[in-house]
Design an enzyme around this catalytic site. Structure first.
Site, PDB file in Angstrom:
ATOM      1  N   LEU A  99     -68.080 -34.413 -32.717  1.00 48.59           N
ATOM      2  CA  LEU A  99     -68.995 -35.270 -32.077  1.00 48.59           C
ATOM      3  C   LEU A  99     -70.644 -34.407 -33.311  1.00 48.59           C
ATOM      4  CD1 LEU A  99     -68.804 -36.632 -29.050  1.00 48.59           C
ATOM      5  CD2 LEU A  99     -67.968 -37.597 -31.316  1.00 48.59           C
ATOM      6  N   HIS A 107     -72.425 -39.618 -35.031  1.00 53.30           N
ATOM      7  CA  HIS A 107     -71.726 -39.791 -33.827  1.00 53.30           C
ATOM      8  C   HIS A 107     -73.326 -40.796 -32.065  1.00 53.30           C
ATOM      9  CE1 HIS A 107     -68.348 -37.556 -35.123  1.00 53.30           C
ATOM     10  NE2 HIS A 107     -67.591 -39.279 -34.989  1.00 53.30           N
TER      11      HIS A 107
END
Ligand code: AMP
Length: 280
Positions: free
Chosen positions: A32, A36
């Protein structure tokens, strides 16, 4: 925050929720980054509960692509999701999602898949639609968040939801960029320092086309400009550059009259394939 790796645990949690809860789903493959995070932030703000799924989906990778090398950083990812105030991380095991590969049920996508990443990565969009529809069935979200960095993916999923009557709303989210303009991507970690510098040519090329749009009479003229522009970056190997209608990804017949021209680029920096796009 809870972390479920079993489908049964997720189903149990889901079935205990009040019927009118709004549930946001953010499907990811992990590793991530701030791109994100922006999706997760929107979901947390807009829903009672947020589920972030983390699953490196094998069926959307081609045989010679980076499935094995794809960065897997689950512990760091869980910490990020927790900090952002989401409620559940769903990180299912491969054999639970695909108990008997290869799956017999495939999706067939018409024109939307015949260009851009659909054309250069055969089978990719089928894999995306496959995993996203599985996640929609398991999580039963009211809202699902997708980044416009994967513009074609977003359009295909919106179309799937509409045509297959999934009872949920797709929320497209803007592209998050590094301070110098490079679109954030889990694949940026593959880049050497020299490739990282050359990777800027993607957004610079898109911006250059945008600023000179009035001087082009056709998409073919844009394409030859782009080829010339990228000659300055010998380590950038162009996969595609296309200008299409942003609304439905159809061809533009008359560029000066087009209301929503949208430019798309994919290129290899060494073995790393990057994509970006810009509304012109
Ligand atoms: P991935 O983990 O690469 O499959 O991406 C999961 C979701 O995050 C997809 O909806 C992507 O479009 C979105 N995403 C990835 N990078 C960005 C970015 N730089 N800005 C906005 N959304 C992104």
């Amino acid at each position: 925050m809870q972390v479920f790796t079993d489908i049964a645990e997720l189903r149990k949690w889901r079935s205990g929720l009040p019927i009118h809860s709004s549930i946001g789903l953010v499907p990811t493959m992990g590793a991530l980054h701030q791109g994100h995070a922006s999706l997760i932030r929107s979901s947390v703000e807009q829903n009672d509960l947020t589920v972030v799924s983390i699953f490196v989906n094998p069926t959307q990778f081609g045989p010679n692509e980076d499935f094995d090398a794809y960065p897997r950083t689950l512990d760091d990812d869980v910490a990020i999701v927790r900090e952002m105030g989401a409620d559940v991380v769903f990180a299912p095991k491969m054999q639970d999602i695909y108990p008997k590969p290869p799956a017999q049920i495939l999706f067939s996508i018409r024109d939307l898949d015949k260009k851009l990443c659909g054309a250069s990565r055969p089978g990719h969009m089928n894999g995306v639609v496959q995993i996203v529809s599985i996640l929609f069935h398991l999580v039963q979200p009211s809202h699902a968040y997708f980044g416009l960095k994967d513009y074609q993916q977003c359009k295909i999923i919106e179309t799937m939801v509409k045509e297959l009557h999934f009872p949920l709303q797709i929320v497209p989210c803007p592209i998050v960029r590094e301070p110098d303009g490079l679109a954030m991507s889990s694949r940026n970690v593959y880049l050497s320092p020299a490739e990282r510098l050359s990777a800027l040519s993607l957004i610079q090329c898109l911006q250059e086309v945008k600023s000179q749009l009035g001087s082009f009479q056709s998409t073919a003229e844009i394409l030859s400009f782009v080829h010339k522009y990228l000659e300055k970056f010998p380590d950038v190997k162009l996969d595609y550059f296309e200008v299409l209608h942003g609304e439905d990804l159809t061809e533009i017949q008359n560029l000066p009259d087009a209301t929503d021209p949208h430019a798309f680029i994919a290129a290899f920096l060494g073995k790393t394939r990057l994509i970006d796009n810009l509304a012109l």
